[in-house]
Design a protein around this motif. Structure first.
Motif, PDB file in Angstrom:
ATOM      1  N   MET A   1       3.800  -2.885  24.355  1.00 48.33           N
ATOM      2  CA  MET A   1       4.363  -3.299  23.170  1.00 48.33           C
ATOM      3  C   MET A   1       3.545  -2.419  22.165  1.00 48.33           C
ATOM      4  O   MET A   1       2.278  -2.506  22.095  1.00 48.33           O
ATOM      5  N   ALA A   2       4.203  -1.995  20.919  1.00 51.62           N
ATOM      6  CA  ALA A   2       3.309  -1.506  19.788  1.00 51.62           C
ATOM      7  C   ALA A   2       3.789  -2.068  18.698  1.00 51.62           C
ATOM      8  O   ALA A   2       5.115  -2.145  18.384  1.00 51.62           O
ATOM      9  N   LYS A   3       2.963  -2.114  17.654  1.00 58.10           N
ATOM     10  CA  LYS A   3       3.340  -2.633  16.122  1.00 58.10           C
ATOM     11  C   LYS A   3       2.981  -1.355  15.183  1.00 58.10           C
ATOM     12  O   LYS A   3       2.183  -0.540  15.255  1.00 58.10           O
ATOM     13  N   VAL A   4       4.413  -1.055  14.653  1.00 59.89           N
ATOM     14  CA  VAL A   4       4.625   0.149  13.967  1.00 59.89           C
ATOM     15  C   VAL A   4       5.064  -0.313  12.374  1.00 59.89           C
ATOM     16  O   VAL A   4       6.039  -1.083  12.197  1.00 59.89           O
ATOM     17  N   GLY A   5       4.516   0.314  11.533  1.00 62.37           N
ATOM     18  CA  GLY A   5       5.124   0.006  10.082  1.00 62.37           C
ATOM     19  C   GLY A   5       5.669   1.363   9.719  1.00 62.37           C
ATOM     20  O   GLY A   5       5.416   2.260   9.928  1.00 62.37           O
ATOM     21  N   TYR A   6       6.970   1.190   8.817  1.00 66.22           N
ATOM     22  CA  TYR A   6       7.618   2.079   8.022  1.00 66.22           C
ATOM     23  C   TYR A   6       7.927   1.840   6.576  1.00 66.22           C
ATOM     24  O   TYR A   6       8.137   0.680   6.198  1.00 66.22           O
ATOM     25  N   ILE A   7       7.666   2.720   5.715  1.00 67.63           N
ATOM     26  CA  ILE A   7       7.477   2.500   4.056  1.00 67.63           C
ATOM     27  C   ILE A   7       8.380   3.872   3.551  1.00 67.63           C
ATOM     28  O   ILE A   7       8.065   5.164   3.739  1.00 67.63           O
ATOM     29  N   MET A   8       9.439   3.558   2.821  1.00 69.30           N
ATOM     30  CA  MET A   8      10.007   4.432   2.063  1.00 69.30           C
ATOM     31  C   MET A   8       9.272   4.396   0.593  1.00 69.30           C
ATOM     32  O   MET A   8       9.522   3.644  -0.243  1.00 69.30           O
ATOM     33  N   ALA A   9       7.976   5.411   0.688  1.00 69.23           N
ATOM     34  CA  ALA A   9       7.113   5.370  -0.383  1.00 69.23           C
ATOM     35  C   ALA A   9       7.739   6.214  -1.657  1.00 69.23           C
ATOM     36  O   ALA A   9       6.981   7.395  -1.715  1.00 69.23           O
ATOM     37  N   THR A  10       8.477   5.617  -2.385  1.00 66.80           N
ATOM     38  CA  THR A  10       9.308   6.575  -3.475  1.00 66.80           C
ATOM     39  C   THR A  10       8.132   6.334  -4.633  1.00 66.80           C
ATOM     40  O   THR A  10       7.268   5.399  -4.491  1.00 66.80           O
ATOM     41  N   SER A  11       8.119   7.023  -5.546  1.00 62.64           N
ATOM     42  CA  SER A  11       7.108   7.478  -6.526  1.00 62.64           C
ATOM     43  C   SER A  11       7.105   6.089  -7.508  1.00 62.64           C
ATOM     44  O   SER A  11       6.222   5.476  -8.062  1.00 62.64           O
ATOM     45  N   GLN A  12       8.315   5.353  -7.437  1.00 53.63           N
ATOM     46  CA  GLN A  12       8.427   4.135  -8.342  1.00 53.63           C
ATOM     47  C   GLN A  12       8.133   2.676  -7.574  1.00 53.63           C
ATOM     48  O   GLN A  12       8.143   1.757  -8.018  1.00 53.63           O
ATOM     49  N   TYR A  13       8.094   3.143  -6.147  1.00 51.41           N
ATOM     50  CA  TYR A  13       7.569   1.868  -5.457  1.00 51.41           C
ATOM     51  C   TYR A  13       6.152   1.571  -6.022  1.00 51.41           C
ATOM     52  O   TYR A  13       5.143   1.929  -5.355  1.00 51.41           O
ATOM     53  N   ASP A  14       6.018   0.197  -6.528  1.00 51.99           N
ATOM     54  CA  ASP A  14       4.677  -0.335  -6.777  1.00 51.99           C
ATOM     55  C   ASP A  14       4.094  -1.200  -5.866  1.00 51.99           C
ATOM     56  O   ASP A  14       3.003  -1.836  -6.456  1.00 51.99           O
ATOM     57  N   LYS A  15       4.563  -1.378  -4.425  1.00 54.58           N
ATOM     58  CA  LYS A  15       3.815  -2.293  -3.465  1.00 54.58           C
ATOM     59  C   LYS A  15       3.319  -1.640  -2.505  1.00 54.58           C
ATOM     60  O   LYS A  15       3.224  -2.165  -1.469  1.00 54.58           O
ATOM     61  N   LEU A  16       3.057  -0.358  -2.674  1.00 54.82           N
ATOM     62  CA  LEU A  16       2.718   0.665  -1.623  1.00 54.82           C
ATOM     63  C   LEU A  16       1.456   0.125  -0.967  1.00 54.82           C
ATOM     64  O   LEU A  16       1.360  -0.139   0.300  1.00 54.82           O
TER      65      LEU A  16
END
Length: 209
Positions: A1-16
């Motif tokens: 098992m593996a833990k993987v993160g995914y983020i849609m890092a748009t320029s307006q996303y302020d919680k990156l």
């Protein structure tokens, strides 16, 4: 098992930065970040779906950050159910294994599902606005139409999922095609040799007689 993160890092996303920290502390072995210019087609998300294996854990900021609508949500949830993939949505405070966020109620999940289309639309408009501001007036080749690009992306998804070892029925559900024969047609078109149980060897032409 593996833990993987995914983020849609748009320029307006302020919680990156906040999300990166949360995912790192949770133990994600990798955090995938999709950029503004890939908001529409999300190639990294599709590659991630092809790479996930049974029992993996996927961490996302919000369902509206990772998915582009209710139809994709249904396909995604079915995919994760079949592959027994744990889903953790940080800001929706949802954990499909019911370990984190014990205070989350079924009504909270329904609110997330109901607000998904509006949140996705807001994210999409924000990303498109940034891209338009960054565009320069240059002479270029005619752009590929949106419908043609969507078709190419769907074909790529079918091929990637098959090569990654997913069963035909899973690929069919994930592709959105109405019939399983469309999956075989795409694999045949791209020269993929079938090697799944009864589906092996070259695809034979139907007898038209």
């Amino acid at each position: 098992m593996a833990k993987v993160g995914y983020i849609m890092a748009t320029s307006q996303y302020d919680k990156l930065e906040e999300d990166r920290k949360w995912m790192n502390e949770f133990g994600c072995v990798r955090i995938i970040e999709e950029s503004d210019d890939n908001e529409r087609h999300r190639p990294l998300w599709k590659q991630l779906m092809a790479a996930l294996q049974r029992g993996d854990e996927l961490v996302i900021p919000k369902f509206s950050n990772a998915l582009r609508g209710s139809r994709e949500l249904a396909i995604f949830l079915e995919f994760c159910r079949v592959k027994v993939i744990r889903i953790i949505s940080i800001h929706d405070r949802i954990d499909s294994s019911n370990i984190l966020f014990p205070e989350t109620k079924p009504s909270d999940v329904l609110v997330m599902m109901g607000s998904l289309p509006d949140e996705v639309l807001a994210l999409r408009k924000s990303a498109e606005h940034v891209i338009k501001l960054q565009e320069k007036m240059i002479v270029s080749l005619p752009p590929v139409s949106a419908s043609k690009m969507q078709k190419l992306d769907r074909e790529k998804t079918v091929v990637n999922l098959y090569v990654a070892g997913h069963p035909i029925d899973e690929i069919w559900r994930a592709s959105g095609f109405r019939s399983r024969s469309s999956v075989f047609r795409i694999l045949n078109k791209h020269g993929i040799k079938l090697n799944r149980g009864n589906h092996s060897g070259p695809i034979k032409k139907r007898d038209t007689k």
